[in-house]
Design an enzyme around this catalytic site. Structure first.
Site, short mmCIF file in Angstrom:
data_model
loop_
_atom_site.label_atom_id
_atom_site.label_comp_id
_atom_site.label_asym_id
_atom_site.label_seq_id
_atom_site.Cartn_x
_atom_site.Cartn_y
_atom_site.Cartn_z
N ASP A 164 0.82 -1.21 0.00
CA ASP A 164 0.00 0.00 0.00
C ASP A 164 0.86 1.26 0.00
OD1 ASP A 164 -2.34 1.43 0.01
OD2 ASP A 164 -2.70 1.21 2.16
N HIS A 212 3.30 3.45 -8.81
CA HIS A 212 3.16 2.03 -9.17
C HIS A 212 4.42 1.51 -9.86
CE1 HIS A 212 -0.92 2.16 -7.87
NE2 HIS A 212 -1.33 2.94 -8.84
N LEU A 229 11.58 -20.40 -3.77
CA LEU A 229 10.52 -19.50 -3.34
C LEU A 229 9.38 -19.50 -4.33
CD1 LEU A 229 9.52 -16.99 -1.56
CD2 LEU A 229 10.66 -15.59 -3.31
#
Length: 252
Positions: free
Chosen positions: A32, A49, A143
């Protein structure tokens, strides 16, 4: 072991992680603050962004080197379609650029890409980029980099419930025989395990329709740092904080 690893690898920060205490296997992050980061710098929201995408790469590398097994990132919610069209269009183009530039490195580092969400609603160029990244990294065993893209937890639970009931009916069972396990195997996180730790950046103290079922017993870590400013040191602080928690899962 961890301190030694931190000192030997310049990408790590010397910290106070305990070698005796476990790290979270599954870390989820609500990324956020991109827009607010940009606004503070008198930049368009899309600049936030863009910078946030670079932070995803940085934190993915760090989490992988640390030994985290699953990293789930809340990239785009089912509610985010309400945003201005130009911002949504930009967000739908980001996966194309992200995967095009980062997948070769992910393959080299043995990182597997997974995407959970309602893919059928994605633009074709976004969908193609997602599917290619998943295909190109399907052999990786390290991962799992799991993106929540066009994801909403309430919708996920409803979908899982419908599928579970349908499966029970086909087996000749009644809906009142449904169990948590029946529902969980139809959730989008099936096979990934529930998050041990949720991190939310930018100071907001809510879940925003993110993994409501899966976060039932997760540890929460909130920071005022906007996502584009989130660093390896911030991630490390969250890991240290996690190691100082006592997880009882309803027990004593």
């Amino acid at each position: 072991m961890f301190k030694k690893l931190f000192r030997q690898n310049e990408n790590f920060i010397d910290g106070e992680l305990s070698p005796e205490l476990p790290l979270p296997k599954h870390v989820a992050i609500i990324m956020d603050g991109n827009g607010r980061w940009a606004k503070k710098r008198f930049l368009p929201r899309i600049a936030g962004h863009k910078e946030g995408m670079n932070v995803v790469k940085k934190i993915t590398r760090y989490a992988n080197e640390m030994g985290i097994e699953v990293l789930t990132l809340y990239a785009f919610s089912t509610e985010n379609w309400k945003r201005p069209t130009d911002e949504v269009d930009f967000l739908m183009k980001l996966p194309v650029e992200f995967f095009d530039t980062f997948v070769p490195e992910l393959i080299q580092e043995n990182v597997k890409v997974n995407v959970m969400g309602y893919r059928d609603d994605l633009p074709l160029h976004t969908l193609r980029a997602v599917e290619k990244a998943i295909e190109d990294t399907k052999h990786c065993t390290g991962l799992v980099l799991n993106f929540a893209l066009n994801y909403g937890s309430r919708a996920e639970i409803v979908t899982a419930m419908k599928e579970a009931i349908c499966e029970l009916e086909k087996a000749g069972k009644k809906a009142d025989e449904i169990t948590e396990t029946d529902i969980e195997k139809h959730l989008m996180t099936n096979g990934l395990g529930d998050p041990d730790l949720l991190i939310r950046t930018s100071g907001e103290l809510r879940l925003s329709n993110f993994m409501l079922w899966q976060l039932a017993y997760s540890e929460f870590y909130f920071t005022d740092v906007h996502w584009p400013d989130f660093t390896e040191e911030d991630f490390l602080e969250a890991m240290i904080d996690y190691q100082n928690r006592s997880r009882r899962f309803g027990g004593l």
